[in-house]
Design an enzyme around this catalytic site. Structure first.
Site, PDB file in Angstrom:
ATOM      1  N   ASN A  25       0.844  -1.194   0.000  1.00  0.00           N
ATOM      2  CA  ASN A  25       0.000   0.000   0.000  1.00  0.00           C
ATOM      3  C   ASN A  25       0.872   1.234   0.000  1.00  0.00           C
ATOM      4  OD1 ASN A  25      -2.503  -1.222   0.023  1.00  0.00           O
ATOM      5  ND2 ASN A  25      -2.402  -1.597   2.230  1.00  0.00           N
ATOM      6  N   CYS A  65      -5.544  -7.521  -3.156  1.00  0.00           N
ATOM      7  CA  CYS A  65      -5.946  -7.041  -1.837  1.00  0.00           C
ATOM      8  C   CYS A  65      -7.060  -7.932  -1.339  1.00  0.00           C
ATOM      9  CB  CYS A  65      -6.425  -5.597  -1.949  1.00  0.00           C
ATOM     10  SG  CYS A  65      -7.044  -4.952  -0.392  1.00  0.00           S
ATOM     11  N   HIS A  66      -7.000  -8.303  -0.059  1.00  0.00           N
ATOM     12  CA  HIS A  66      -8.003  -9.230   0.479  1.00  0.00           C
ATOM     13  C   HIS A  66      -9.159  -8.539   1.178  1.00  0.00           C
ATOM     14  CE1 HIS A  66      -4.909  -9.418   3.939  1.00  0.00           C
ATOM     15  NE2 HIS A  66      -5.557  -8.293   3.910  1.00  0.00           N
ATOM     16  N   HIS A  96      -9.492  -0.295  -1.437  1.00  0.00           N
ATOM     17  CA  HIS A  96      -9.953   0.111  -0.101  1.00  0.00           C
ATOM     18  C   HIS A  96     -11.195   0.999  -0.162  1.00  0.00           C
ATOM     19  CE1 HIS A  96      -5.746  -0.762   1.802  1.00  0.00           C
ATOM     20  NE2 HIS A  96      -6.414  -1.859   1.478  1.00  0.00           N
TER      21      HIS A  96
END
Lengths: 460, 460, 460, 460
Positions: free
Chosen positions: B150, B172-173, B208
Site C-alpha cells: 500500500n 488485496c483481500h 480500499h
C-alpha cells in the site's frame, strides 16, 4: 424588417424586463410581439405600459406590440422565441434558503445555485419547468428558448429531459464580468484599453462554476499576465470600482478568491467570487464572517434584496408616472444580440449552458455544461473547450453527479434521494449526517407552501 | 512438475512471507526458486531459514530453493513471477503519517492509503517503485508482477507508467472480508452456510474504496437481504467474531458504516469500515473518537502495530529455534492460487487492481481501478463492472483525480502539486488552507529522512 | 501596423503563391517578411520578383519583404506563421499515381487523397513532413502552421505525431464550393441572392469526404430545399457555370453525385463530386467511363495538369516581363483572413482539419477530422459537429482506420502494413488480393526514385 | 435437486432439440418442466415423445416433464429460463435468400447472417422477436433468455430494444471450432493433446465475425505458433477431419481463409471460414466458385440442407418407433452448462453475444458484440476484450453501423432504409446501385409471404 413573436415567461420582472425592453427597442430591423406572461398579472401590465412608453421614445428603432396573457399556452402559442426568467417562490422562501443554514455555520453568499439554498430552490423550480417544457412542446416546439432563471443547470436539464427536441440554452453574464476583469488586467499591465468583446476566452465548467482555460488579446496570453498582476495588486482588484466596494455592494468583490484559485490551479474562475466559493470546501473561503471579509467579498442578504427590489419598483413607477425621465439605452446584456444571431444577422461566439455533446470531453454526455458556442442562423453549436486541471475537473464532476442525483430525486418526488444530494453538497461538508437531516427538515418545512403540491413534505 | 523462479521483493517480511511460504509449500505440482530480496538482509535470511524448515515438514508437497540476494537485479534476473510487499520507511515515519494529523482533528483509522498519511506514504513509495519498474524491465520483462504494497493504486500506477508493457496487478483481500460478511448475512437469514468462493460478487471502485454492486448466491440476491438483516442486527454484525471485538482488535468492526452506506447508496462498501471512512467526509464517521466508537470500529495506532510486530518476530524466532512447533497449513490468501491460474491450471475470477481499459465505463482510461478479472493461462482480463450510483461515482472519481494529481506531483518532484492533492483529500476537508499547509510542512519535516533523496523538502 | 514573419514552404508554387501574395498585398494593417523556401530555388525567386512587383502596385495596401532561402531552418527561424504547400515528387510520379490503376479498372478522378494514388502520394509526403515538423520544433515552435498540401489528413497527422505541441491546422476550400452550391439552391428556389459567408453550415467528416449536416440561411433550412431542387433540376446544377462544363473543365461537375448521396443519406457531401466518389464503393459512381459521364463529372488527367501548369508558368513569366498587366485583387481563399483572425482582428468560423478532441463524438480521439472551428486571438477551437448518419459514419471511420494503418506503416517504413491499407481502400475493392499486390508493386516501382530513400522498395 | 421451468421456443426443432434433451437428461441435480412451443405443433409433440423416452433411459440422471403448448404466453408463463431457436420462414424463403444473389455473381456460403440473405432473413425475424420480447416481459420478466437463432446480433438487439431489462444473451458454438483448431495446432507443433476447455482465448467482434486476439495454453502463445504451423501445413488443416472434407461436407474447411487473415492482421478469425468470408470484400475469397474451391471451403446449398433435414427426421422417427436404439450422451454444446452456472453451481468463462457495456472499448455502447463473459450465480458479466487491429476494427464497425441501420429500418418498417443497409453489405459491393435495387426487389418479392404482414412490399 423581420417580425417575430417573443414570449416572455416571467414578464412581470422588475429587474431584467426593463433592460430587455430597452435592448429590444434598439434592435435593428426587428419587431413584432412581446407576449408577457406572469403569475403576477399586474406586474406584467406595468411592463406592458413601460414597453409602450419606450415605443414612443425618440431613440427607439424598433416597435413592439406588448401583450399581456393570463395563461401560459396563449402566451407561447406560435412563438419564435421564448425567454424565461422567473422567481420560484417569494422572498420568504428565499429567506429560508439563504439564511436558515447560518444556524449550522453555513454562510451562503448567494444561496440560489448550489448548497442547501440551491437544493431547496431547485425543488421549487423543477416542477414548474416541467410544465414549461410541456407547454413549449404543445405551443411552439420550434421556438428558441432562452433561459435566465437560476438554478441555471437544473432548469436547462428539466427542459431537455421533458422535451428532448427543445431548442433551449441558458444565458448567464457572470463570465462577462471575468472578461471585464481580464481587460482590466491587460490595461494595468500593458496599458491596452479594450472591451470584453475584443478578447478571446475559452471557458469550461458549469454555471457559476465556470473556468477560463485560455484568454488572449491578440497574441498576448492574459492568464500569463496574472502572476505579475497579483504581485502588483496584492490587495486585489475590482473590475467594477473600488477594491472595497464589496462592503456596500455585495455584488462586487476584490477578486481575491479568483486569484487564489488561479494560483492553485492555473485556470481562472469565471464567475463572481461570491458564486465560486459556494462550490468548494467551505473551510477555504466561507468558514466564518471574518474569513469572508478577509477575502474581500460579501454575502447578499435577502433583506438587502428586498430593499433593492423596493427601490427598483419605485423607480419603475416613477418612470411610468412620468416623474423621472425615460431613457432608452443599450445594456451590456446579450439576449437581443443572440436573437439577432439566431435570425442570421451575425455570428456570435459566447458562453452558454447546453447539454454536453462533446464540448467537454471527459464529462458525462447530456450533462448541462457551460462553454462557448457559435450562435448563427437558427443554430447554436458548442465549441470544444480545453481540458480542466484534474482537481478542478473533480470538483465540477462532483457537482454534475450531485445535480444528476438531485434532478432524479425531484423528478421522482423522492425526498430521500434529494437529501442524499443535499448531504453531499460541499457547503454541507461540515455537518454531521444528523445535522444535515435536521437542516433539510427545517428548510423543507419553512418552504412547504411551494413544495407540498409536489412532495410529501411531512414524510421526511 | 512446473519449475518457476519467483522473486520476492520485500522478502524479509515478518508477516506475509511466512503465510506465503506455507501456501507455496502446499502448492500442487509446482516448485523452483524463491529469490528473497530485502534491504534488511538479516530478515530475508530468517525467512530463508524458515522456508527451508518448511521444505522438510511432512505436510509439505512442493520443495522450493530459498535464495537470499543482496541486490535487486540478481533477485529479479529471469524471474517468472515477482511479488512485491514492502514497508516504505519505518514505523517512525508511519507514526507521523498516522498520528501527526490528530493535532488538527484528523482521526485516521489506517493512514496508509488516502488522507494525509496516504499522501506522505505515497511520497516515500513512488520513487522506490520507479526503480522497481525499471529493474523489472531490465531483468524479467515478461514476468507477472503481483503487488501487495500500500498505497496500492499509486504503486500499480507507477509500475505501468514507468514500464507500460509490464504484466502487473495489485492484490488485496479486503473484498474477501466483505464476501465473508455476505455469507454471514445469508446464513443468518436463510440458514445457508457457504464460503465466499461459493457466492458471486460484482465489484467496482478503487482499492480500499471498492463497492459490491451485485451479490448473488444461486438466485438469491444477497444485497436484497440487507434491509431485513439491518432490522435484525441493529447493533451491527462482525463476520469475524463478536460485535464489539473492535475494542481489542481494531482490524475488526461491526460493519455499521458499511450498512449505513448501503442504506444511503444501495451498494455495499467492499472494504473494512476503517478503510471506507477515510475516503469520505470526515464529519460523517470520523469527526471525533466518540463518533468513531458509536459506529463500532477503531483506529489502528502505530504503537499497536509495533507491539504486534514484536510479538510476531518472537513467534518466528521461536519457530526457527524449534521452541514452538512448525505447522504447514493453507491460508485464506489467494496469491498462490493466482499463480496457479496464470500457469494455466485453473480459471479464477477475483478482484484485482489494474489500469482501466473498459472495466469501469465512465471512469478515466488508464486509471488504476479495482474490479473482478479472469485469471487464466498467462492472462488477466478484467470484467466489466456494473455502474456505481452517481454519488458514489463522484466520490471515487474525486479520488482518481486526486491520485492523478498526486502521482504527477511525485513524479515531477513538485511539492506544490503534491500539496494541492493533499489539500483536496476528503480527510483534510475540515482544515483551512493555512492549516493544511502547516500540517503538510510538519509531516514532510517529520519524514524527511526518506524524502530528501527525492524532494527539496525545505523549499515548501 | 503589425509586422510578422511568414515562412512559405513550397514558396516556388506556380499556382497558389501568386493568389496568396495578392491577398497579402490587400491585408489591412499588416506587413513583414515572407520567407520563401522551395527545393526549386528558381521558382521561389520568380515569386520573389512577382511579390516585389505587387508591392509597387497602386492598389497594394501592405508591403512585404520577400526573401528567398536555400535552407529550411533559416526560412523557418523565428516565423510567426508557416504556410506549407508542396508537391511531393513530380508529375511523373503523379502520372503513375493517377493512371497506373486504370489498367486494373480503377478510374481515379483525382488520385491524390485516397485510393491507390493517395496511398503512394502519402508514402512520398509523410517522410518530408516528418522533417518539416522537426524543423518547426527547432526554429519556431510557437508559430501557427497552415497546411495546404494533400493528402491533407496524413500531412496534419504527421505534424502532430512528430511534434504534439504544434499549432497546426489544415485548410481546404472544397467546402466553400458546396456552400456556393447551397447559395445557388437558395437563389433558385427562394430568389435570395447571398454569398457563402452569409449562410451557416455545420460540417463533419474528413478532408475531401466532408458532409454538411445542417445548412441554414436565416431560418430557412437549406438542406430541406434539396428535394424540391432535385425535382426542378433533374439534370443537376453546377454552381460555377454550365451544367455540362465538366466536359471541358474536370474541376467542375453537375453535382449529381452529391445530390444522389443526399437522397440516400440525408446529408450533403461537402466536396467536389470528383473527390467524394473516390471514398466510396467504386461500383456506385466510378465503374467505367460511361458511368462517370452519366453522373456528369470527369477525371483530371495528369497530362491536363501538365498543360495547365505550362499555361500558368507562361502567364507568370508574362507578368514578370511586363507583357501582361499586373492586377492586384482579393481571392476567395481564406488564408489571410485566418491569419488576421489569429492576430485577433476578427473572429472567423470556418472548416478546418484538426486532431479530434471532441468535435466529432464517436470518432477516435486524435484522428484528423474536418469540422468547423472558431479562429480568433491566437486560438483555434473546434466546434462540435452534429452526428453523421450511421452508414456515413461507417464510411468515414473506415477511412480513419485505413489512414491510421497507412500512417503507422509509413512511419515504421513497413511496406506490408502499407499494403494492408492499400488493399482495404474502397477504390481497390474490385481487385483480388493478388491483383492488388501486383498493382502496388507496379506503383512503388514506378515512383521508386522518391521512395527509395525511405523504403526497401525491392523487398515487397 | 433444483426444479426449474424452461420454455423452449422453437421446441419442434429437428436438430438442436434432441441434442439439448440429451444434455438436460445428463444434468446433475436438476429437473422440472420443459415447455415446448412451436408453430409446428406436431414437431413439438414428436420432441415431447422423444423427451419422455429419454427420461426412461438408464443413463438418464434428470427427469423432465415435457409439455407442449399451443400458445406462446402459456409456454413462457413463470419460466426460469427461455431458450429460443427458430427458423424464420421455410426452406423456400431460404432458397431465395441464399441462391437468388447468385444471378448477380454473389456466392453466399451461408446466407443467414449478413449479406443479402442475412438482410432478408432479418426482415422476417425481427418482427417475430419483437413479439417474443413483449411476451417475455408479460410472462417471465426475470427469466434468463438464451438465444440460438440466426441472425444472432439482430435477434439479441431486438430483445433488448423492446424490453431493455431483459436478461438475454446469444450463444454460438463457432468459436468452439476455432478453439479446437488451436488445440490441433498445439498438438501438431508441441505434441500436447488438450481440449478446448483447457486453453484460454480472448475473443472480440460480432457473431460469426469474431476474432481471437490472444490464445494461450499455460504459458505457450498459441497465436505465436501459427507462423510455423502455416509453413508445416501449406495446404491447410481441418480440425474436424481430412483437409478436403469440405468437398462432401460444406460445414468443414481447411481453415485457409482463417490463416490468410491471420497472416494479414495478426489475429485469428474465430468462426468457420464459410462465415468469415461473408463479412469481407467478396473479391478476396468469394469472387467465383474457382476461388472458393482454391481456398478449400464450400457453400451450403439449401437443397443440401433440405436433404440433411429429411435424413434427420427419418432418424428421429426411427428412434421414436424403436427402430434404432436410443442413446443418451453429452454433446459439445454449452447450453446446459450455462444454465448450471446461472444457477450458481459453477463459474464458466465463455463467449457470448451481449450489448456492449464496456467489453469492447471503441465500439458503440449498446451494440451487440461477442466477447467472453463470466457466467455465475444469476449473473452474466462481460470480460473486456483486447483491442482489434485498426483494419479489423473498421470492418467490424462497418457491420455494426449497417446492423444499426438495418434494425432501425425493420423496426420502422421502412424499406428504403433497409435497402440502404442492403446496398452497403460487403457482399453487395460488386453491384451497381441499380443492380442492388433489382436484386433487393427480387428477394422481397420471392419471400413476400412472410414480409407482407409487416412491410408494404410493393411500394419499393
Amino acid at each position: 424588417m423581420k417580425k417575430i413573436k417573443l414570449a416572455y415567461v416571467g414578464g412581470g420582472s422588475k429587474e431584467w424586463a426593463y433592460v430587455f425592453m430597452n435592448d429590444l427597442a434598439l434592435a435593428e430591423d426587428l419587431g413584432g410581439e412581446i407576449a408577457l406572461y406572469d403569475i403576477d398579472l399586474e406586474a406584467a401590465k406595468l411592463n406592458q405600459t413601460l414597453g409602450r412608453m419606450i415605443n414612443n421614445h425618440p431613440e427607439t428603432k424598433s416597435q413592439w406590440d406588448y401583450e399581456v396573457y393570463a395563461d401560459l399556452d396563449s402566451a407561447l402559442q406560435g412563438a419564435d422565441f421564448v425567454a424565461i426568467s422567473i422567481l420560484p417562490g417569494t422572498f420568504q422562501e428565499m429567506e429560508s434558503d439563504v439564511h436558515a443554514p447560518e444556524a449550522y455555520g453555513i454562510y451562503q453568499t448567494v444561496g440560489d445555485t448550489t448548497g442547501p439554498g440551491g437544493v431547496l430552490r431547485s425543488m421549487r423550480t423543477v416542477p414548474i419547468y416541467e410544465e414549461f417544457a410541456r407547454a413549449i412542446k404543445r405551443n411552439c416546439p420550434s421556438a428558441w428558448v432562452l433561459n435566465f432563471t437560476n438554478p441555471m443547470s437544473i432548469c436547462v436539464q428539466t427542459l431537455y429531459d421533458v422535451f428532448p427536441e427543445i431548442k433551449a440554452f441558458g444565458c448567464c453574464h457572470e463570465v462577462f464580468h471575468t472578461q471585464n476583469f481580464l481587460c482590466r488586467v491587460l490595461f494595468e499591465l500593458k496599458g491596452v484599453n479594450v472591451t470584453r468583446e475584443e478578447i478571446f476566452t475559452d471557458v469550461a465548467g458549469i454555471n457559476h462554476f465556470t473556468w477560463v482555460t485560455e484568454a488572449k488579446y491578440q497574441d498576448i496570453d492574459l492568464l500569463g499576465l496574472l502572476k505579475e498582476f497579483m504581485e502588483k495588486f496584492p490587495e486585489g482588484c475590482n473590475e467594477r470600482g473600488a477594491v472595497d466596494a464589496y462592503r456596500t455592494d455585495p455584488f462586487q468583490s476584490a477578486n481575491l478568491v479568483k486569484l487564489d484559485l488561479f494560483r492553485r490551479y492555473g485556470v481562472l474562475g469565471a464567475a463572481g467570487d461570491r458564486h465560486l466559493v459556494e462550490f468548494m470546501n467551505p473551510n477555504w473561503y466561507l468558514k466564518d464572517p471574518e474569513m469572508i471579509a478577509s477575502f474581500k467579498f460579501a454575502r447578499t442578504s435577502v433583506s438587502l434584496r428586498i430593499a433593492k427590489r423596493e427601490r427598483r419598483i419605485q423607480n419603475l413607477l416613477s418612470l411610468r408616472d412620468g416623474k423621472s425621465p425615460l431613457e432608452v439605452k443599450k445594456s451590456t446584456e446579450e439576449a437581443v444580440d443572440l436573437i439577432q444571431a439566431l435570425l442570421g444577422r451575425k455570428k456570435i461566439v459566447s458562453n452558454v449552458n447546453l447539454p454536453n455533446q462533446g464540448q467537454m470531453p471527459g464529462f458525462p454526455q447530456g450533462a448541462i455544461v457551460e462553454t462557448n458556442a457559435v450562435f448563427s442562423h437558427d443554430s447554436v453549436r458548442p465549441v470544444v473547450s480545453k481540458p480542466l486541471p484534474p482537481l478542478v475537473q473533480a470538483m465540477v464532476l462532483n457537482h454534475l453527479y450531485n445535480l444528476e442525483t438531485l434532478y432524479q430525486g425531484i423528478k421522482t418526488r423522492d425526498l430521500q434521494a434529494i437529501f442524499r444530494a443535499f448531504l453531499q453538497q460541499p457547503l454541507c461538508a461540515n455537518l454531521r449526517i444528523e445535522e444535515a437531516k435536521a437542516l433539510f427538515r427545517t428548510m423543507i418545512e419553512a418552504t412547504k407552501a411551494y413544495l407540498e403540491p409536489y412532495f410529501a413534505v411531512n414524510s421526511f
